[in-house]
Write an enzyme that holds these catalytic residues in place. Structure first.
Site, PDB file in Angstrom:
ATOM      1  CG  PHE A   1      34.737  33.969  40.561  1.00 21.36           C
ATOM      2  CD1 PHE A   1      34.660  35.344  40.709  1.00 21.36           C
ATOM      3  CD2 PHE A   1      35.976  33.375  40.384  1.00 21.36           C
ATOM      4  CE1 PHE A   1      35.800  36.122  40.673  1.00 21.36           C
ATOM      5  CE2 PHE A   1      37.112  34.153  40.351  1.00 21.36           C
ATOM      6  CZ  PHE A   1      37.033  35.524  40.496  1.00 21.36           C
TER       7      PHE A   1
ATOM      8  CG  ASP B   1      41.898  32.881  43.476  1.00 19.65           C
ATOM      9  OD1 ASP B   1      40.700  32.625  43.664  1.00 19.65           O
ATOM     10  OD2 ASP B   1      42.783  32.555  44.286  1.00 19.65           O
TER      11      ASP B   1
END
Ligand SMILES: *[C@@H]1O[C@H](CO)[C@@H](O)[C@H](O)[C@H]1NC(C)=O
Ligand SMILES: *[C@@H]1O[C@H](CO)[C@@H](O)[C@H](O)[C@H]1NC(C)=O
Ligand SMILES: *[C@@H]1O[C@H](CO)[C@@H](O)[C@H](O)[C@H]1NC(C)=O
Ligand SMILES: *[C@@H]1O[C@H](CO)[C@@H](O)[C@H](O)[C@H]1NC(C)=O
Length: 808
Positions: free
Chosen positions: A516, A628
């Protein structure tokens, strides 16, 4: 496109020829062969198949997998799906024994008739309007098998869509015609290998409301979808989750008809709804990568809602490996293919009650029967209320009647006579009540060692559980009283971007880059080390971002990275986490500078991550799917205690939605098959990723050690998860492990971890354990069976399709 038009070119003229031939009386078999048609001159027999024009569906004789060898059925199935999946069966109750000597013919009166091996008609269409025009049977690309006039193919005299079996295909109506009384409903198969009607059915309400009723044995209503709201049934909110580009619904309730219909985008998914043998309607889509059907909707969602699904004296546990199990004192009386919903397939008493006619042959003074408390989500509803002043009096009321099998006392005394059915294990949402089950005295007198251990174990675990609840409650109370000063947004600190520039020395000490954004090291004014993550690609507005962050901030667990604060200024979104001195797990396992961790450390890491995930999935207010899980997202503190990072950045999921469609994220190699198919994702996707990571923790190597030069050698033979799964039954997995890594290993733990990993990566997410179960298994509280070899991984390994590239 090309294929379709070629088929069109070949098939269509043959109808003309057929028509010509039929009217002129000239029959030339060679010219008349239409692949999708059964006609007077071309019956369907042996292994001949009709295939629809676009090749989507086929009609022929089939034999269910695992069924009796000489039972064949005339059926429609998906022609392009490699796993033979019947969607309609003609002779459900009357199998034929030899397809070669049986045939589907067009009879003199124009009906389609199925003759068995001794030439008796066992199934037929029942059209009465006698027509002199020739008729033909055609399998259409929708899966509808129709009887039409050869002269007018759009005039259906009969259609299989009017007589569905257990499957409801896109474009077919499910409901009833108020004028003709035609009722299209689904009835389950009896067992997974017997298409004859089972106990469960679903049909539209004939009373006029817009809902479907689920029935057991055509009588007991056990569930309803709730009313149609325009976008979903009120009891199935998940329906609204699927985009219109994949799935559309149509509800019609007018003077003539009351029905429901759905359509799919055929270029994207191959899907169907079916009434399963376990009494749930499931919507499934075909997943190429797994070579299997994957469910994306279940109605009802809870398996244990289904009436009598486990039979008698059996308890249903949601999301368990096998959801039916016998209660204490009873054993299984079924075997093989199970007929769900049947009273006789439940469990039987191990020791009969002495009063049941056996008193005479026991010793003069038969011991009094005993009771034990069983925790159930709800008390079964066929209870008799009797007057009793105390628990003890209630118990004696039960003992006085030989057919009384259980009691429960809370202000009133409830007694149950005969078979106990519909027992359901307590869950988070319904913590449950106790019902006292009657057993013969001998069942209590000599408990075996293991039983004793089990009971003691339960008591201890229960004690610890209660204690921790008390502690947590205390902690919450104190926390609420004494904190809340000088922090913003709950317990989170709101940083200014300028402050963070100072904290990170202008973002100079880069720790790494995650999915991210980039992470930098920083020091707060009080000396606390922090990890500062600059998020990229966050398009959320300030308000939404704050909302999500403050929810994430409330999620606190020893195995989850603690969020300390954040910064949200225009497009700048930054999160501030506690700092983990030992970095991420991958550093210790792979790469050139790897440091071998001892087995006990690795086992603790595996357990810790499982606990963190179990907390995310089950314990916090809104279920969080991580999406994830991989070694890069497991950070280690100074004493190698693992903490999961990056949680809550994926979509937050409300409790009522067990699934949500999310855009494809995650990392290939850890991605559950359901990601790839584009179907909805549940917490079980995390379980899959966890399993893949667990294999790596066990082996100390990447599962996909795929460098450029080794691409060709990568196969089942080298793919560690498949290798382990195949070797587990033989019990010689030790040879597969790095000697240096397992020299001091507790071998039971290694084997346990291998089994858990294999269960976690099962293709069918229902077969995967929950993270809560994984914790229990790794802690040695629960034992598990040998897992099957996960098929999807095997296929993947065989095709060597994997790469460890990041998606998006
Ligand atoms: C066939 O149709 C006739 C008239 O509609 C009806 O009486 C008969 O029961 C039907 N037979 C079967 C087997 O459905
Ligand atoms: C074929 O049958 C359909 C339905 O009965 C009717 O609407 C149509 O007019 C017929 N076509 C011809 C060419 O007869
Ligand atoms: C199911 O229904 C049939 C027909 O109504 C009835 O004869 C049978 O007893 C029922 N079975 C059970 C187990 O109740
Ligand atoms: C009762 O006794 C008979 C004969 O001893 C035995 O076969 C039967 O299993 C007993 N019944 C129960 C319920 O234990």
């Amino acid at each position: 496109m090309a294929a379709a038009s070629i088929a069109l070119g070949i098939v269509r003229p043959s109808y003309l020829l057929l028509l010509l031939a039929a009217t002129s009386g000239i029959v030339s078999p060679l010219l008349l062969q239409a692949t999708d048609t059964v006609s007077r001159s071309h019956p369907l027999s042996g292994d001949r198949r009709l295939v629809s024009q676009g090749g989507k569906f086929a009609v022929g004789f089939f034999k269910p997998v695992g069924g009796t060898p000489d039972k064949w059925y005339l059926a429609v199935w998906f022609n392009k799906v490699p796993k033979l999946t019947p969607v309609w069966v003609a002779n459900r109750v009357a199998p034929i024994s030899d397809p070669k000597s049986s045939a589907l013919r067009i009879s003199d009166d124009g009906n389609m008739v199925l003759y068995n091996q001794i030439n008796s008609p066992i199934w037929f269409t029942n059209i009465t309007s006698s027509t002199s025009n020739p008729t033909i049977g055609v399998i259409l690309d929708t899966g509808n098998f129709v009887l039409t006039l050869a002269s007018n193919l759009t005039n259906f005299l009969w259609q299989s869509f009017d007589e569905p079996t257990n499957v409801w295909l896109p474009g077919a109506k499910l409901g009833w015609n108020k004028i003709t009384g035609l009722n299209r409903r689904l009835v389950s198969w009896k067992t997974s290998s017997d298409p004859s009607p089972g106990y469960y059915s679903v049909e539209i309400d004939h009373g006029g409301s817009n809902q479907f009723f689920y029935r057991w044995n055509n009588s007991e209503n056990y569930w309803t979808t709730g009313s149609w709201t325009g976008t979903m049934f009120s009891g199935v909110p998940e329906m609204a989750l699927y985009p219109k580009s994949l799935l559309t619904y149509e509800y019609v309730n007018n003077e003539q008809e009351n029905y429901f219909m759905y359509r799919t985008n055929e270029s994207k998914i191959v899907a169907m709804f079916s009434m399963e043998v376990v009494g749930q309607v499931k919507a499934v889509s075909w997943m190429e990568s797994a070579q299997d059907w994957v469910p994306f909707l279940a109605m009802p969602k809870a398996q244990c809602t289904v009436y009598l699904v486990c039979g008698t004296f059996s308890i249903c546990t949601e999301n368990a490996f096998t959801f039916c199990s016998c209660i204490r004192g009873f054993s299984q009386q079924y075997g093989g293919d199970r007929l769900y919903g049947n009273l006789t397939e439940g469990c039987m008493r191990n020791v009969g009650l002495p009063c049941a006619g056996n008193r005479s042959n026991s010793s003069k003074k038969a011991k009094v029967d005993g009771f034990y408390a069983l925790a159930v989500a709800n008390l079964p509803n066929n209870a008799w209320s009797v007057a009793a002043a105390s628990d003890n009096e209630c118990k004696h009321n039960c003992l006085n009647n030989c057919t009384c099998t259980a009691y429960s006392y809370s202000d009133t005394c409830s007694l149950w006579y005969g078979d106990l059915i519909n027992l359901v294990s307590p869950t988070d949402s319904s913590p449950g009540q106790s019902i006292y089950i009657r057993l013969a005295a001998s069942e209590f007198s000599s408990p075996t060692k293991t039983k004793k251990a089990l009971v003691t174990g339960t008591v201890i675990v229960g004690g610890i559980f209660v204690l921790s609840i008390v502690l947590i409650a205390l902690w919450i109370v104190t926390k609420c009283r004494f904190s809340s000063v000088n922090k913003v947004e709950g317990s989170l600190i709101l940083f200014k971007y300028r402050d963070l520039q100072n904290v990170t020395k202008n973002f100079s000490d880069r720790l790494g880059k995650g999915s991210f954004g980039t992470v930098y090291k920083g020091v707060l004014a009080d000396g606390t080390l922090v990890a500062v993550k600059k998020l990229d690609g966050i398009s959320q507005g300030d308000k939404e971002f704050r909302a999500e962050v403050s929810t994430t901030g409330t999620v606190q667990h020893v195995n989850l990275i603690r969020l300390l604060g954040f910064c949200s200024e225009r497009s700048l979104k930054i999160l501030v986490y506690e700092y983990m001195p030992n970095g991420s797990l991958d550093r210790y396992m792979f790469g050139s500078n790897r440091v071998a961790l001892s087995w006990s450390t690795r086992y603790q890491i595996a357990l810790g991550v499982a606990k963190g995930l179990a907390y995310l999935h089950e314990k916090c207010r809104s279920c969080i799917i991580h999406c994830d899980i991989k070694p890069e997202n497991v950070l280690l503190d100074a004493s190698f205690l693992p903490k999961i990072s990056d949680f809550g950045l994926a979509k937050l999921v409300g409790r009522d939605f067990s699934r949500v469609l999310t855009t494809l994220r995650g990392t290939i190699g850890y991605l559950a098959p359901e990601w790839i198919s584009g179907t909805a994702i549940t917490a079980k996707a995390d379980v899959f990723s966890y399993g893949m990571m667990l294999f790596e923790i066990i082996s100390g190597k990447r599962n996909l050690e795929q460098s450029e030069q080794s691409t060709e050698t990568f196969s089942t033979e080298t793919f560690f998860p498949v290798l382990i799964a195949k070797r587990l039954p033989e019990g010689n997995i030790q040879a597969l492990l790095d000697y240096e890594l397992t020299v001091n290993a507790n071998f039971n733990e290694v084997e346990m971890a291998c089994k858990v990993a294999c269960w976690c990566v099962q293709d069918d997410e229902n077969s995967r354990p929950t993270m809560g179960e994984v914790v229990q298994i790794l802690e040695g509280l629960v034992d598990i069976n040998l897992p099957p070899v996960p098929r999807c991984l095997q296929i993947v390994a065989d095709r060597a399709l994997f790469s460890s590239h990041e998606v998006q």
